[in-house]
Design a protein around this motif. Structure first.
Motif, PDB file in Angstrom:
ATOM      1  N   ALA A   1       5.921  11.775   0.894  1.00 23.04           N
ATOM      2  CA  ALA A   1       6.830  11.733  -0.575  1.00 23.04           C
ATOM      3  C   ALA A   1       6.860  13.678   0.535  1.00 23.04           C
ATOM      4  CB  ALA A   1       6.280  12.206  -0.825  1.00 23.04           C
ATOM      5  N   ASP A   2       5.619  14.061   1.464  1.00 22.77           N
ATOM      6  CA  ASP A   2       5.897  15.618   1.926  1.00 22.77           C
ATOM      7  C   ASP A   2       6.171  14.986   3.528  1.00 22.77           C
ATOM      8  OD1 ASP A   2       4.864  16.430  -0.278  1.00 22.77           O
ATOM      9  OD2 ASP A   2       2.651  16.688   0.966  1.00 22.77           O
ATOM     10  N   LEU A   3       5.434  13.996   4.177  1.00 20.63           N
ATOM     11  CA  LEU A   3       5.677  13.768   5.286  1.00 20.63           C
ATOM     12  C   LEU A   3       7.181  13.431   5.211  1.00 20.63           C
ATOM     13  CD1 LEU A   3       2.881  11.381   6.648  1.00 20.63           C
ATOM     14  CD2 LEU A   3       3.264  13.731   7.482  1.00 20.63           C
ATOM     15  N   MET A   4       7.863  12.878   4.236  1.00 20.14           N
ATOM     16  CA  MET A   4       9.718  12.364   4.383  1.00 20.14           C
ATOM     17  C   MET A   4      10.443  13.763   4.384  1.00 20.14           C
ATOM     18  SD  MET A   4       9.243   8.329   1.779  1.00 20.14           S
ATOM     19  CE  MET A   4      10.792   9.039   2.620  1.00 20.14           C
ATOM     20  N   ALA A   5       9.967  14.666   3.020  1.00 22.62           N
ATOM     21  CA  ALA A   5      10.691  15.787   3.187  1.00 22.62           C
ATOM     22  C   ALA A   5      10.623  16.661   4.676  1.00 22.62           C
ATOM     23  CB  ALA A   5       9.969  16.213   1.931  1.00 22.62           C
TER      24      ALA A   5
ATOM     25  N   LEU B   1       0.342  -1.367   0.345  1.00 25.51           N
ATOM     26  CA  LEU B   1       0.107   0.061   0.117  1.00 25.51           C
ATOM     27  C   LEU B   1       0.695   1.137  -0.185  1.00 25.51           C
ATOM     28  CD1 LEU B   1      -3.024  -0.953   2.854  1.00 25.51           C
ATOM     29  CD2 LEU B   1      -2.463  -1.409   0.308  1.00 25.51           C
ATOM     30  N   THR B   2       0.911   2.537  -0.402  1.00 25.54           N
ATOM     31  CA  THR B   2       0.822   3.624  -0.726  1.00 25.54           C
ATOM     32  C   THR B   2       1.228   5.068   0.390  1.00 25.54           C
ATOM     33  OG1 THR B   2      -0.163   5.044  -2.419  1.00 25.54           O
ATOM     34  CG2 THR B   2       1.334   3.137  -3.277  1.00 25.54           C
ATOM     35  N   GLY B   3       0.288   4.119   1.130  1.00 24.73           N
ATOM     36  CA  GLY B   3      -0.486   5.330   2.587  1.00 24.73           C
ATOM     37  C   GLY B   3      -1.636   5.306   2.554  1.00 24.73           C
ATOM     38  N   ALA B   4      -2.051   6.227   3.781  1.00 23.65           N
ATOM     39  CA  ALA B   4      -3.683   6.104   3.483  1.00 23.65           C
ATOM     40  C   ALA B   4      -3.468   7.569   3.378  1.00 23.65           C
ATOM     41  CB  ALA B   4      -3.666   6.164   5.228  1.00 23.65           C
ATOM     42  N   TYR B   5      -2.990   7.879   2.545  1.00 22.95           N
ATOM     43  CA  TYR B   5      -3.696   9.308   2.087  1.00 22.95           C
ATOM     44  C   TYR B   5      -4.706   9.753   1.424  1.00 22.95           C
ATOM     45  CZ  TYR B   5      -2.864  13.912  -0.561  1.00 22.95           C
ATOM     46  OH  TYR B   5      -3.837  15.180  -0.694  1.00 22.95           O
ATOM     47  N   VAL B   6      -5.523  10.755   1.276  1.00 21.95           N
ATOM     48  CA  VAL B   6      -6.935  10.537   1.205  1.00 21.95           C
ATOM     49  C   VAL B   6      -6.498  12.161   0.128  1.00 21.95           C
ATOM     50  CG1 VAL B   6      -8.596   9.084   1.814  1.00 21.95           C
ATOM     51  CG2 VAL B   6      -8.338  11.213   2.647  1.00 21.95           C
ATOM     52  N   ALA B   7      -7.037  11.977  -1.371  1.00 24.65           N
ATOM     53  CA  ALA B   7      -7.166  13.545  -1.716  1.00 24.65           C
ATOM     54  C   ALA B   7      -8.290  14.581  -1.369  1.00 24.65           C
ATOM     55  CB  ALA B   7      -6.616  13.251  -3.492  1.00 24.65           C
ATOM     56  N   ARG B   8      -8.386  15.810  -0.351  1.00 22.25           N
ATOM     57  CA  ARG B   8      -9.346  16.229  -0.631  1.00 22.25           C
ATOM     58  C   ARG B   8      -8.873  17.938  -0.727  1.00 22.25           C
ATOM     59  NH1 ARG B   8     -11.780  11.586  -0.173  1.00 22.25           N
ATOM     60  NH2 ARG B   8     -12.583  11.123   1.812  1.00 22.25           N
ATOM     61  N   SER B   9      -9.941  18.899  -0.496  1.00 22.71           N
ATOM     62  CA  SER B   9      -9.360  20.573  -0.831  1.00 22.71           C
ATOM     63  C   SER B   9      -9.319  20.886   0.816  1.00 22.71           C
ATOM     64  CB  SER B   9      -9.937  20.359  -1.413  1.00 22.71           C
ATOM     65  OG  SER B   9     -11.457  21.162  -1.296  1.00 22.71           O
ATOM     66  N   SER B  10      -8.933  20.524   1.447  1.00 23.99           N
ATOM     67  CA  SER B  10      -9.341  21.278   3.043  1.00 23.99           C
ATOM     68  C   SER B  10      -8.291  21.666   3.387  1.00 23.99           C
ATOM     69  CB  SER B  10      -9.533  19.796   4.193  1.00 23.99           C
ATOM     70  OG  SER B  10      -8.654  18.921   4.307  1.00 23.99           O
ATOM     71  N   VAL B  11      -8.489  22.161   4.744  1.00 24.93           N
ATOM     72  CA  VAL B  11      -7.603  23.050   5.481  1.00 24.93           C
ATOM     73  C   VAL B  11      -6.624  22.895   5.236  1.00 24.93           C
ATOM     74  CG1 VAL B  11      -7.510  24.707   6.684  1.00 24.93           C
ATOM     75  CG2 VAL B  11      -9.507  25.377   5.646  1.00 24.93           C
ATOM     76  N   LEU B  12      -6.641  21.522   6.614  1.00 24.31           N
ATOM     77  CA  LEU B  12      -5.729  20.451   6.785  1.00 24.31           C
ATOM     78  C   LEU B  12      -5.003  20.160   5.707  1.00 24.31           C
ATOM     79  CD1 LEU B  12      -8.046  18.673   9.778  1.00 24.31           C
ATOM     80  CD2 LEU B  12      -6.162  20.404   9.884  1.00 24.31           C
ATOM     81  N   HIS B  13      -5.366  19.765   4.633  1.00 22.93           N
ATOM     82  CA  HIS B  13      -4.327  19.252   3.882  1.00 22.93           C
ATOM     83  C   HIS B  13      -3.733  19.916   2.812  1.00 22.93           C
ATOM     84  CE1 HIS B  13      -7.452  15.327   3.169  1.00 22.93           C
ATOM     85  NE2 HIS B  13      -6.564  15.414   2.823  1.00 22.93           N
ATOM     86  N   ARG B  14      -4.173  22.020   3.217  1.00 25.87           N
ATOM     87  CA  ARG B  14      -2.792  22.181   2.880  1.00 25.87           C
ATOM     88  C   ARG B  14      -2.451  23.153   3.867  1.00 25.87           C
ATOM     89  NH1 ARG B  14      -8.090  24.194   0.469  1.00 25.87           N
ATOM     90  NH2 ARG B  14      -8.826  25.424   2.124  1.00 25.87           N
ATOM     91  N   LEU B  15      -2.214  22.650   4.899  1.00 25.26           N
ATOM     92  CA  LEU B  15      -0.617  23.201   6.116  1.00 25.26           C
ATOM     93  C   LEU B  15      -0.125  21.932   5.696  1.00 25.26           C
ATOM     94  CD1 LEU B  15      -3.077  22.688   9.263  1.00 25.26           C
ATOM     95  CD2 LEU B  15      -2.021  24.686   8.453  1.00 25.26           C
ATOM     96  N   PRO B  16       1.375  22.113   5.795  1.00 22.92           N
ATOM     97  CA  PRO B  16       2.239  22.224   5.467  1.00 22.92           C
ATOM     98  C   PRO B  16       3.307  21.327   6.523  1.00 22.92           C
ATOM     99  CG  PRO B  16       2.503  24.619   5.879  1.00 22.92           C
ATOM    100  CD  PRO B  16       1.481  24.356   6.327  1.00 22.92           C
ATOM    101  N   ALA B  17       3.375  19.712   5.764  1.00 19.40           N
ATOM    102  CA  ALA B  17       3.650  18.817   7.064  1.00 19.40           C
ATOM    103  C   ALA B  17       4.188  18.913   8.182  1.00 19.40           C
ATOM    104  CB  ALA B  17       4.340  17.565   5.559  1.00 19.40           C
ATOM    105  N   GLY B  18       5.131  19.557   8.045  1.00 16.47           N
ATOM    106  CA  GLY B  18       6.370  20.784   9.217  1.00 16.47           C
ATOM    107  C   GLY B  18       5.631  19.856  10.035  1.00 16.47           C
ATOM    108  N   VAL B  19       3.968  21.314   9.472  1.00 14.57           N
ATOM    109  CA  VAL B  19       3.364  22.319  11.384  1.00 14.57           C
ATOM    110  C   VAL B  19       2.610  21.077  10.954  1.00 14.57           C
ATOM    111  CG1 VAL B  19       1.293  23.694  11.482  1.00 14.57           C
ATOM    112  CG2 VAL B  19       3.436  23.881  10.259  1.00 14.57           C
ATOM    113  N   LYS B  20       2.371  20.294  10.954  1.00 10.66           N
ATOM    114  CA  LYS B  20       0.983  19.651  11.349  1.00 10.66           C
ATOM    115  C   LYS B  20       1.702  17.935  11.800  1.00 10.66           C
ATOM    116  CE  LYS B  20      -0.440  18.227   6.575  1.00 10.66           C
ATOM    117  NZ  LYS B  20      -1.296  17.969   5.423  1.00 10.66           N
TER     118      LYS B  20
END
Length: 199
Positions: A113-117, A2-21
């Protein structure tokens, strides 16, 4: 795999930087350690539900994050009731579920990929101590990706048990699960070795 649990949405949380999360997740998990009162646990649980709603995550997607924990949480709850009391037991298990749900929310709203970066950037100061941020982030990424894989293997074993009428046979569940996980680990190891990362 599996490639991870990511689900594509256009929410506020999706747009936050991975480092902040990731930083917010770390702070939230530390804060959960200090939560003791039932009302505080209730507030944390309600806040988690609100965050899932803000992320546009469906109930079935949210349930998938904590569903693999249900038997583990039940065992912990029973043990805690035996050694402490109901209030402490419920508080502990609820905090565990909230922490897992928050971690699941991060993976649902952030590409691997964003989490890894983000992890590589956060660990970059440790290069002076001989730490390789790229390898550490790879290990964390593999851990994140392995959770749904192992959960999927467990579900397949459970389904096979039901088909054979052996739902209550612990051995019939544990042995195939261990074998399945070891096979997955072997496959993963071979993939890493093929990429020259077996050291």
């Amino acid at each position: 795999m599996l490639t991870g649990a990511y689900v594509a949405r256009s929410s506020v949380l999706h747009r936050l930087p991975a480092g902040v999360k990731l930083l917010t997740l770390a702070v939230a998990c530390v804060a959960l350690l200090a939560v003791r009162e039932p009302w505080s646990v209730g507030v944390a649980s309600a806040g988690t539900v609100v965050l899932y709603a803000l992320g546009g995550i469906r109930w079935v997607e949210a349930w998938a994050q904590i569903r693999p924990l249900r038997w583990f949480v039940l065992v912990i709850l029973v043990v805690q009731v035996l050694v402490t009391d109901w209030t402490t037991a419920v508080s502990l298990t609820s905090r565990l579920v909230v922490a897992v749900a928050l971690a699941g929310l991060v993976t649902l709203t952030t590409r691997t990929a964003d989490l890894m970066a983000a992890m590589e950037r956060g660990l970059s100061p440790l290069r002076r101590l001989g730490v390789d941020p790229a390898r550490v982030s790879l290990v964390m990424s593999l851990a994140i990706r392995s959770v749904p894989v192992v959960a999927g293997i467990a579900q397949q074993v459970r389904d096979a048990q039901r088909a054979r009428g052996q739902e209550r046979n612990v051995k019939a569940f544990a042995v195939p699960l261990v074998v399945g996980v070891l096979r997955y680990a072997d496959t993963l190891g071979e993939a890493l070795q093929a990429r020259g990362m077996d050291d």
